[in-house]
Scaffold this active site. Structure first.
Site, PDB file in Angstrom:
ATOM      1  N   ASP A 191       4.963  -4.478  -1.293  1.00 47.20           N
ATOM      2  CA  ASP A 191       3.627  -5.005  -1.037  1.00 47.20           C
ATOM      3  C   ASP A 191       3.012  -5.555  -2.323  1.00 47.20           C
ATOM      4  O   ASP A 191       3.145  -4.963  -3.401  1.00 47.20           O
ATOM      5  CB  ASP A 191       2.743  -3.875  -0.483  1.00 47.20           C
ATOM      6  N   GLU A 222      23.017   0.541  -7.142  1.00 52.82           N
ATOM      7  CA  GLU A 222      23.754   1.800  -7.230  1.00 52.82           C
ATOM      8  C   GLU A 222      24.104   2.335  -5.841  1.00 52.82           C
ATOM      9  O   GLU A 222      25.115   3.012  -5.659  1.00 52.82           O
ATOM     10  CB  GLU A 222      22.922   2.861  -7.956  1.00 52.82           C
TER      11      GLU A 222
END
Length: 504
Positions: A191, A222
């Site tokens: 956001d 990852e």
């Protein structure tokens, strides 16, 4: 579906409070969402994106987050959220959630600590004297606390801005990302992604923000096949593209397309600009017709001015809903045919109009309150969905939804539309099934057409033709796979889109 799921995905936005109520309290929740996973699977989407589900006083519909590692009790519990993620995955649906890094809540532990400990105020923007900045929601951007200092809030006063010059803030959000990735979340929608840093003169799109997203990309990578999506409102396409470099965000919302009026030259310009911006950096475009902050397409496309802009300038303008619905159907097929990923905001697939006649005492958007009613706010596109039956609450759950539903929505319920082969819902279901096989990631080639027509071919051989003019136009050769409305023999009527299989 392309080799990397998010490059060509169809993503469905769930505004949880208004999707489905599972416990009968009038507010949508995880129980309701879980009960409708079959509906979403049959719709043909690849992922859901949920607006904030965290504990919150709901001063701004959950974007005032009090705790980033838990679930708002009105929506359910953390174990229930984990169960939802697992069940969505069992249905072949990935899960994307909102993260809100620009601001927190005055109900957060950090802010409550800051009120009694000035050292803790370094996590926010406290000053002895405010500057002249205005809130995006209207009014001043500073509020005074009892000891005389002022804190910054670019949105509502209940949403204090976090200080991204403080390493604690960086560490906090890196931990939050891992917390949810560890629970199986497939990505984050970020956001107000361009607002994090502040300077003496401004706050939007400062260079330091890119280091944050480079670090977040390292974390996402990852975990493998996880996605970061930016809410980035920038008029400068070159600066917009910087957020999508290979080591930053995967995608960002295309607000130029969302805001574009239903005019062929402007739509083509936006499509060309979007493709030329994304191609050099290898990022997939996104195509969005609506979301929880904007006027619903059926109402917008039925107005004389079909553009969208914030501020509510066009609220209450006359709208021909029959025309708007025809154009919304055509726009949906146009958007789904473009290369990249597409977003569907809940209720868009039902052809819901904007609810513009909500009683003033029912409105809950802070935009309405902070503008003294001059801006009607965003509640009209957040009215709870109609599922079944002939009168409110239309199977949403509970006797009284948190926002009132119109009396005339019985024909727009999911139940009614599933029984109607020509409904908006069945158009979306057909289009999303075809899209999964024939569209998504790739490129397009424009085809010769008149000034009022957008026609292009896709890698798979599918041809998309949209007629935005006032008279029917001949269709190119090929088998018609799907059309947004009835054809006139071999001609495409006004405000209609058709998909064809190339004869070659």
């Amino acid at each position: 579906m392309s080799r990397t799921w998010w490059r060509g995905a169809a993503i469905y936005q769930v505004y949880l409070r208004s999707f489905a109520d599972g416990n009968g309290d009038g507010c949508g929740d995880l129980a309701g969402l879980r009960s409708r996973l079959g509906y979403l699977k049959e719709l043909g989407i690849d992922a859901v994106w949920l607006n904030p589900w965290y504990p919150s006083p709901m001063a701004d519909g959950g974007y005032d987050v009090a705790d980033y590692r838990d679930i708002e009790p009105v929506f359910g519990t953390l174990p229930e959220a984990e169960k939802f993620i697992a069940e969505a995955h069992d249905h072949g649906i990935r899960v994307i959630i909102d993260v809100v890094p620009n601001h927190s809540s005055t109900a957060s532990a950090w802010f409550e600590e800051a009120l009694v400990d000035r050292k803790a105020r370094e996590r926010f923007w406290f000053r002895d004297e405010p500057n002249d900045w205005s809130s995006i929601f209207g009014g001043p951007a500073w509020t005074q606390v009892p000891d005389g200092q002022w804190y910054l809030h670019l949105f509502a006063p209940e949403q204090p801005d976090l200080n991204w010059d403080n390493p604690e803030v960086h560490q906090e959000f890196e931990d939050v990302l891992r917390f949810w990735f560890d629970r199986g979340v497939d990505g984050f929608r970020i956001d107000s992604a361009a607002l994090l840093f502040k300077s003496a003169t401004g706050y939007e799109d400062l260079d330091d923000v890119h280091d944050v997203y480079r670090r977040w990309r390292e974390i996402a990578d990852e975990y493998g096949e996880r996605i970061l999506i930016g809410e980035v409102w920038l008029p400068d396409q070159e600066r917009f593209a910087r957020y999508l470099r290979p080591d930053e965000l995967h995608t960002a919302f295309n607000f130029d397309f969302l805001s574009c009026p239903w005019r062929p030259a402007e739509l083509r310009r936006v499509i060309d600009l979007t493709l030329s911006t994304h191609l050099p950096i290898g990022a997939p475009p996104t195509w969005v017709l609506s979301n929880h902050d904007v006027t619903r397409p059926v109402t917008r496309y039925g107005r004389a001015d079909t553009a969208f802009e914030h501020g509510g300038r066009l609220h209450g303008s006359p709208s021909d809903l029959e025309l708007g619905r025809r154009r919304a159907r055509a726009a949906a097929l146009l958007a789904m045919a473009l290369p990249g990923c597409v977003y569907v905001y809940q209720g868009e697939e039902l052809g819901l109009p904007e609810v513009e006649d909500l009683p003033d005492d029912a409105r809950q958007d802070p935009m309405y309150a902070r503008s003294d009613g001059a801006n009607p706010g965003r509640d009209g596109c957040r009215v709870p969905l109609p599922w079944t039956g002939g009168e409110p609450p239309y199977g949403f759950g509970g006797p009284r939804p948190w926002l009132p539903q119109p009396e005339g929505w019985h024909g727009l319920t999911a139940q009614a539309q599933l029984a109607d082969p020509g409904s908006m819902l069945n158009l979306y279901r057909s289009a999303l099934r075809l899209r999964r096989d024939l569209l998504g990631d790739g490129t397009l080639s424009w085809l010769p057409s008149g000034d009022d027509v957008l026609a292009f071919g896709r890698d798979s051989g599918l041809i998309c033709v949209s007629n935005l003019g006032a008279v029917p136009v001949p269709l190119p050769p090929g088998e018609v796979l799907l059309a947004s409305g009835p054809l006139e023999g071999a001609a495409l009527p006004p405000d209609t889109t058709a998909w064809l299989a190339s004869p070659e």
